[in-house]
Design a protein around this motif. Structure first.
Motif, PDB file in Angstrom:
ATOM      1  N   GLY A  33      43.562  46.970  34.051  1.00  0.00           N
ATOM      2  CA  GLY A  33      43.575  46.274  32.761  1.00  0.00           C
ATOM      3  C   GLY A  33      42.977  44.884  32.844  1.00  0.00           C
ATOM      4  O   GLY A  33      42.123  44.507  32.049  1.00  0.00           O
ATOM      5  N   MET A  34      43.426  44.098  33.856  1.00  0.00           N
ATOM      6  CA  MET A  34      42.877  42.754  34.057  1.00  0.00           C
ATOM      7  C   MET A  34      43.088  42.344  35.503  1.00  0.00           C
ATOM      8  O   MET A  34      44.153  42.583  36.067  1.00  0.00           O
ATOM      9  CB  MET A  34      43.548  41.741  33.122  1.00  0.00           C
ATOM     10  N   ILE A  35      42.063  41.737  36.067  1.00  0.00           N
ATOM     11  CA  ILE A  35      42.145  41.161  37.414  1.00  0.00           C
ATOM     12  C   ILE A  35      42.212  39.652  37.254  1.00  0.00           C
ATOM     13  O   ILE A  35      41.370  39.056  36.565  1.00  0.00           O
ATOM     14  CB  ILE A  35      40.926  41.541  38.274  1.00  0.00           C
ATOM     15  N   TYR A  36      43.215  39.045  37.880  1.00  0.00           N
ATOM     16  CA  TYR A  36      43.371  37.590  37.864  1.00  0.00           C
ATOM     17  C   TYR A  36      43.088  37.052  39.259  1.00  0.00           C
ATOM     18  O   TYR A  36      43.708  37.495  40.230  1.00  0.00           O
ATOM     19  CB  TYR A  36      44.795  37.206  37.445  1.00  0.00           C
ATOM     20  N   VAL A  37      42.161  36.118  39.349  1.00  0.00           N
ATOM     21  CA  VAL A  37      41.846  35.465  40.624  1.00  0.00           C
ATOM     22  C   VAL A  37      42.511  34.098  40.572  1.00  0.00           C
ATOM     23  O   VAL A  37      42.173  33.262  39.739  1.00  0.00           O
ATOM     24  CB  VAL A  37      40.325  35.351  40.829  1.00  0.00           C
ATOM     25  N   HIS A  38      43.483  33.878  41.466  1.00  0.00           N
ATOM     26  CA  HIS A  38      44.304  32.668  41.386  1.00  0.00           C
ATOM     27  C   HIS A  38      44.210  31.815  42.651  1.00  0.00           C
ATOM     28  O   HIS A  38      45.143  31.142  43.033  1.00  0.00           O
ATOM     29  CB  HIS A  38      45.761  33.041  41.076  1.00  0.00           C
ATOM     30  N   SER A  39      43.086  31.817  43.284  1.00  0.00           N
ATOM     31  CA  SER A  39      42.901  31.082  44.536  1.00  0.00           C
ATOM     32  C   SER A  39      42.786  29.575  44.319  1.00  0.00           C
ATOM     33  O   SER A  39      42.237  29.115  43.322  1.00  0.00           O
ATOM     34  CB  SER A  39      41.632  31.585  45.225  1.00  0.00           C
ATOM     35  N   ALA A  40      43.284  28.812  45.289  1.00  0.00           N
ATOM     36  CA  ALA A  40      43.106  27.360  45.290  1.00  0.00           C
ATOM     37  C   ALA A  40      41.746  26.985  45.871  1.00  0.00           C
ATOM     38  O   ALA A  40      41.400  25.814  45.925  1.00  0.00           O
ATOM     39  CB  ALA A  40      44.219  26.696  46.102  1.00  0.00           C
ATOM     40  N   ASN A  41      40.971  27.970  46.299  1.00  0.00           N
ATOM     41  CA  ASN A  41      39.630  27.767  46.852  1.00  0.00           C
ATOM     42  C   ASN A  41      38.616  28.041  45.737  1.00  0.00           C
ATOM     43  O   ASN A  41      38.302  29.193  45.451  1.00  0.00           O
ATOM     44  CB  ASN A  41      39.430  28.730  48.032  1.00  0.00           C
ATOM     45  N   PRO A  42      38.095  26.982  45.073  1.00  0.00           N
ATOM     46  CA  PRO A  42      37.224  27.195  43.912  1.00  0.00           C
ATOM     47  C   PRO A  42      35.964  28.006  44.233  1.00  0.00           C
ATOM     48  O   PRO A  42      35.586  28.886  43.463  1.00  0.00           O
ATOM     49  CB  PRO A  42      36.848  25.785  43.458  1.00  0.00           C
TER      50      PRO A  42
ATOM     51  N   GLY B 108      35.481  30.171  46.729  1.00  0.00           N
ATOM     52  CA  GLY B 108      35.878  31.539  47.037  1.00  0.00           C
ATOM     53  C   GLY B 108      36.257  32.304  45.787  1.00  0.00           C
ATOM     54  O   GLY B 108      35.879  33.462  45.609  1.00  0.00           O
ATOM     55  N   ALA B 109      37.007  31.652  44.901  1.00  0.00           N
ATOM     56  CA  ALA B 109      37.417  32.301  43.660  1.00  0.00           C
ATOM     57  C   ALA B 109      36.207  32.662  42.814  1.00  0.00           C
ATOM     58  O   ALA B 109      36.133  33.765  42.252  1.00  0.00           O
ATOM     59  CB  ALA B 109      38.350  31.380  42.876  1.00  0.00           C
ATOM     60  N   GLU B 110      35.240  31.759  42.737  1.00  0.00           N
ATOM     61  CA  GLU B 110      34.041  32.029  41.940  1.00  0.00           C
ATOM     62  C   GLU B 110      33.236  33.187  42.519  1.00  0.00           C
ATOM     63  O   GLU B 110      32.691  34.010  41.787  1.00  0.00           O
ATOM     64  CB  GLU B 110      33.181  30.769  41.821  1.00  0.00           C
ATOM     65  N   THR B 111      33.191  33.300  43.843  1.00  0.00           N
ATOM     66  CA  THR B 111      32.507  34.417  44.500  1.00  0.00           C
ATOM     67  C   THR B 111      33.159  35.742  44.089  1.00  0.00           C
ATOM     68  O   THR B 111      32.474  36.716  43.771  1.00  0.00           O
ATOM     69  CB  THR B 111      32.569  34.254  46.035  1.00  0.00           C
ATOM     70  N   VAL B 112      34.488  35.775  44.087  1.00  0.00           N
ATOM     71  CA  VAL B 112      35.219  36.987  43.719  1.00  0.00           C
ATOM     72  C   VAL B 112      34.967  37.327  42.247  1.00  0.00           C
ATOM     73  O   VAL B 112      34.661  38.473  41.907  1.00  0.00           O
ATOM     74  CB  VAL B 112      36.728  36.821  43.996  1.00  0.00           C
ATOM     75  N   VAL B 113      35.075  36.345  41.375  1.00  0.00           N
ATOM     76  CA  VAL B 113      34.872  36.577  39.945  1.00  0.00           C
ATOM     77  C   VAL B 113      33.468  37.124  39.688  1.00  0.00           C
ATOM     78  O   VAL B 113      33.296  38.126  38.978  1.00  0.00           O
ATOM     79  CB  VAL B 113      35.126  35.283  39.136  1.00  0.00           C
ATOM     80  N   ARG B 114      32.460  36.501  40.279  1.00  0.00           N
ATOM     81  CA  ARG B 114      31.071  36.967  40.084  1.00  0.00           C
ATOM     82  C   ARG B 114      30.877  38.387  40.591  1.00  0.00           C
ATOM     83  O   ARG B 114      30.241  39.219  39.929  1.00  0.00           O
ATOM     84  CB  ARG B 114      30.089  36.027  40.794  1.00  0.00           C
ATOM     85  N   ALA B 115      31.409  38.690  41.774  1.00  0.00           N
ATOM     86  CA  ALA B 115      31.246  40.028  42.353  1.00  0.00           C
ATOM     87  C   ALA B 115      31.875  41.092  41.456  1.00  0.00           C
ATOM     88  O   ALA B 115      31.269  42.143  41.202  1.00  0.00           O
ATOM     89  CB  ALA B 115      31.865  40.074  43.750  1.00  0.00           C
ATOM     90  N   LEU B 116      33.065  40.817  40.962  1.00  0.00           N
ATOM     91  CA  LEU B 116      33.759  41.819  40.151  1.00  0.00           C
ATOM     92  C   LEU B 116      33.153  41.959  38.762  1.00  0.00           C
ATOM     93  O   LEU B 116      33.084  43.063  38.223  1.00  0.00           O
ATOM     94  CB  LEU B 116      35.250  41.488  40.081  1.00  0.00           C
ATOM     95  N   ARG B 117      32.694  40.863  38.191  1.00  0.00           N
ATOM     96  CA  ARG B 117      32.027  40.940  36.869  1.00  0.00           C
ATOM     97  C   ARG B 117      30.734  41.742  36.964  1.00  0.00           C
ATOM     98  O   ARG B 117      30.382  42.462  36.024  1.00  0.00           O
ATOM     99  CB  ARG B 117      31.747  39.544  36.325  1.00  0.00           C
TER     100      ARG B 117
ATOM    101  N   ALA C 185      42.511  32.367  37.150  1.00  0.00           N
ATOM    102  CA  ALA C 185      43.824  31.857  36.781  1.00  0.00           C
ATOM    103  C   ALA C 185      44.117  30.610  37.607  1.00  0.00           C
ATOM    104  O   ALA C 185      43.566  30.431  38.686  1.00  0.00           O
ATOM    105  CB  ALA C 185      44.897  32.919  37.016  1.00  0.00           C
ATOM    106  N   THR C 186      45.004  29.769  37.120  1.00  0.00           N
ATOM    107  CA  THR C 186      45.375  28.566  37.852  1.00  0.00           C
ATOM    108  C   THR C 186      46.162  28.947  39.109  1.00  0.00           C
ATOM    109  O   THR C 186      47.060  29.783  39.046  1.00  0.00           O
ATOM    110  CB  THR C 186      46.230  27.651  36.967  1.00  0.00           C
ATOM    111  N   ALA C 187      45.780  28.330  40.223  1.00  0.00           N
ATOM    112  CA  ALA C 187      46.443  28.634  41.499  1.00  0.00           C
ATOM    113  C   ALA C 187      47.844  28.074  41.525  1.00  0.00           C
ATOM    114  O   ALA C 187      48.164  27.124  40.852  1.00  0.00           O
ATOM    115  CB  ALA C 187      45.625  28.068  42.648  1.00  0.00           C
TER     116      ALA C 187
END
Length: 109
Positions: free
Chosen positions: A78-87, A89-98, A107-109
């Motif tokens: 339904g929804m994937i939330y990326v909540h890493s404190a590593n900006p 790394g989080a952006e890499t995950v978001v881009r890959a999944l999108r 999401a806020t870490a």
């Protein structure tokens, strides 16, 4: 409420308590196993942290999601939330999944 009506909320995070999660994996290896266990079920929410302690990261889990989409059988999430404190790394995950059309939010870490 019966078990099948309960939302499936999975998390992969080495440290944070995830109170909404029905199951939590603390390593990428356990995260991959957890997703494989839920392969043919709808996952209502998936919470991902990028850094999982030491040299471990969420990338093996992301790779599993990417490969499933590449094979034409993406996980039903339904929804994937990326909540890493590593900006970064989080952006890499978001881009890959999108790129593979998974619904994902930072999401806020």
């Amino acid at each position: 409420m019966n078990e099948s009506a309960r939302p499936v909320v999975l998390g992969v995070d080495d440290l944070r308590p995830l109170p909404r999660a029905t199951r939590v994996a603390r390593t990428s290896r356990d995260g991959v196993l957890l997703l494989r266990e839920h392969r043919d079920r709808v996952i209502d929410e998936l919470w991902l942290d990028h850094d999982l302690g030491g040299e471990d990261s969420i990338m093996p889990v992301v790779t599993l999601l990417e490969e499933a989409a590449f094979d034409g059988r993406p996980f039903r999430i339904g929804m994937i939330y990326v909540h890493s404190a590593n900006p970064a790394g989080a952006e890499t995950v978001v881009r890959a999944l999108r790129r593979w059309h998974y619904p994902v939010r930072r999401a806020t870490a």
